[in-house]
Design an enzyme around this catalytic site. Structure first.
Site, PDB file in Angstrom:
ATOM      1  N   ARG A 178     -30.357  23.969  75.779  1.00  0.00           N
ATOM      2  CA  ARG A 178     -29.523  23.121  74.932  1.00  0.00           C
ATOM      3  C   ARG A 178     -29.067  23.841  73.663  1.00  0.00           C
ATOM      4  O   ARG A 178     -28.984  23.256  72.581  1.00  0.00           O
ATOM      5  CB  ARG A 178     -30.270  21.828  74.571  1.00  0.00           C
ATOM      6  CG  ARG A 178     -30.652  20.984  75.786  1.00  0.00           C
ATOM      7  CD  ARG A 178     -29.404  20.503  76.534  1.00  0.00           C
ATOM      8  NE  ARG A 178     -29.771  19.720  77.717  1.00  0.00           N
ATOM      9  CZ  ARG A 178     -29.830  20.213  78.957  1.00  0.00           C
ATOM     10  NH1 ARG A 178     -29.525  21.486  79.182  1.00  0.00           N
ATOM     11  NH2 ARG A 178     -30.164  19.445  79.971  1.00  0.00           N
ATOM     12  N   SER A 229     -29.732  11.512  78.154  1.00  0.00           N
ATOM     13  CA  SER A 229     -31.120  11.754  77.759  1.00  0.00           C
ATOM     14  C   SER A 229     -31.179  11.913  76.238  1.00  0.00           C
ATOM     15  O   SER A 229     -30.531  12.799  75.681  1.00  0.00           O
ATOM     16  CB  SER A 229     -31.659  13.012  78.445  1.00  0.00           C
ATOM     17  OG  SER A 229     -31.667  12.847  79.847  1.00  0.00           O
ATOM     18  N   GLU A 299     -32.336  15.116  71.192  1.00  0.00           N
ATOM     19  CA  GLU A 299     -31.254  15.936  71.717  1.00  0.00           C
ATOM     20  C   GLU A 299     -29.908  15.487  71.163  1.00  0.00           C
ATOM     21  O   GLU A 299     -28.965  16.264  71.068  1.00  0.00           O
ATOM     22  CB  GLU A 299     -31.241  15.847  73.247  1.00  0.00           C
ATOM     23  CG  GLU A 299     -30.222  16.714  73.929  1.00  0.00           C
ATOM     24  CD  GLU A 299     -30.377  16.715  75.435  1.00  0.00           C
ATOM     25  OE1 GLU A 299     -29.415  16.366  76.133  1.00  0.00           O
ATOM     26  OE2 GLU A 299     -31.481  17.044  75.923  1.00  0.00           O
TER      27      GLU A 299
END
Length: 304
Positions: A178, A229, A299
């Site tokens: 990420r 998510s 995230e």
């Protein structure tokens, strides 16, 4: 506000035809459907307009944010004091030399995956259900179903902090979990990306995409606004499993809720505020920390 008005006038003068809206609700432009108004909402139609807008806004000295599909972003209820530059109109996708696909920053990943399938190019199937744009996907090295952008990105053209058009090739992207070179250099703006794919059978590619889509429908709360998510995957664990085992499935703060279908998704059940979602995020982090000693890292990008 004087600076904002002056910047709007400067944009209209320097970048003819560019779309500009004042006090645009960010809830209309994020998949969470949350967020107050941005002072300016700027929508370039071409890469040249994008470069021009960045130059003017930097010259005005006001904060700015580059937005794609808003799929990994939680915006404050008070909104954004500055300019939001939205790339959704920069959505051209075409086949390149060899087995490549060239996509502008605002192109949705679903569109990229469909274009690849029709061209008989395999490798992008994992991206078909990710509700993001190419620019955002490169920025955060988006991934799903054991695929990630790092595996297919060949080169990326971008505007640096001075407005110069530059190119990253291969390992220069510095992809990680990420993360990418763009996350480390937030003053860089993706313009277009070349994806290196492989020849494949269109029917087999479509079957794989349909399988991924069915898995998403079966496991994810696609009928509610969310950012996918919410937490990064902790090393050695799955965030959703930790949240469920902590007894948090279905817990709510106002209209913000841990999905009853997939605990890794925090959803907006209708009218949720940024404050409610932030309090829910903090609650989940606290409970998982207390129960398992694991720190869940968000995230989602939080914009205040």
């Amino acid at each position: 506000m004087e600076n904002i008005n002056a910047c709007m006038a400067a944009l209209r003068a320097a970048v003819p035809g560019i779309e500009i809206t004042a006090n645009e609700p960010m809830s209309r432009h994020t998949t969470f459907a949350i967020g107050g108004p941005a002072d300016l909402f700027v929508t370039p139609q071409t890469p040249e307009q994008l470069a021009g807008a960045l130059q003017v806004i930097r010259g005005c000295g006001i904060p700015f944010l580059v937005l794609g599909n808003g799929s990994n972003m939680l915006v404050a209820d008070a909104g954004y004091r500055g300019a939001v530059i939205c790339t959704t109109e920069l959505d051209d996708v075409r086949t390149g030399e060899g087995s490549t696909l060239v996509a502008q920053a605002g192109a949705l990943l679903a569109r990229v995956a469909r274009r690849a399938q029709r061209a008989g190019l395999t490798g992008a199937e994992f991206s078909g259900g990710i509700p993001g744009s190419v620019g955002g996907a490169v920025f955060m090295n988006a991934g799903a179903y054991d695929g990630q952008m790092a595996g297919i990105v060949e080169k990326t053209e971008y505007l640096d902090g001075e407005g110069n058009l530059r190119t990253l090739v291969g390992e220069e992207h510095c992809f990680g979990y990420r993360s990418s070179a763009f996350r480390a250099h937030p003053d860089w703006t993706v313009v277009r990306t070349t994806l290196r794919l492989q020849p494949g059978d269109p029917a087999a590619i479509l079957d794989k995409m349909n399988d991924f889509a069915q898995r998403r429908r079966d496991k994810q709360p696609l009928n509610f606004p969310s950012a996918g998510s919410t937490f990064k995957r902790p090393e050695g664990y799955f965030a959703g499993r930790l949240i469920e085992d902590a007894g948090l499935k279905g817990i709510s703060v106002g209209a913000a809720q841990v999905s009853e279908k997939h605990a890794g998704f925090l959803i907006n059940r209708g009218g949720a505020t940024c404050d409610e979602m932030l309090r829910l995020i903090e609650l989940v982090q606290q409970r998982v920390r207390e129960r398992f000693g694991v720190e869940l890292e968000c995230e989602v990008r939080i914009v205040r």
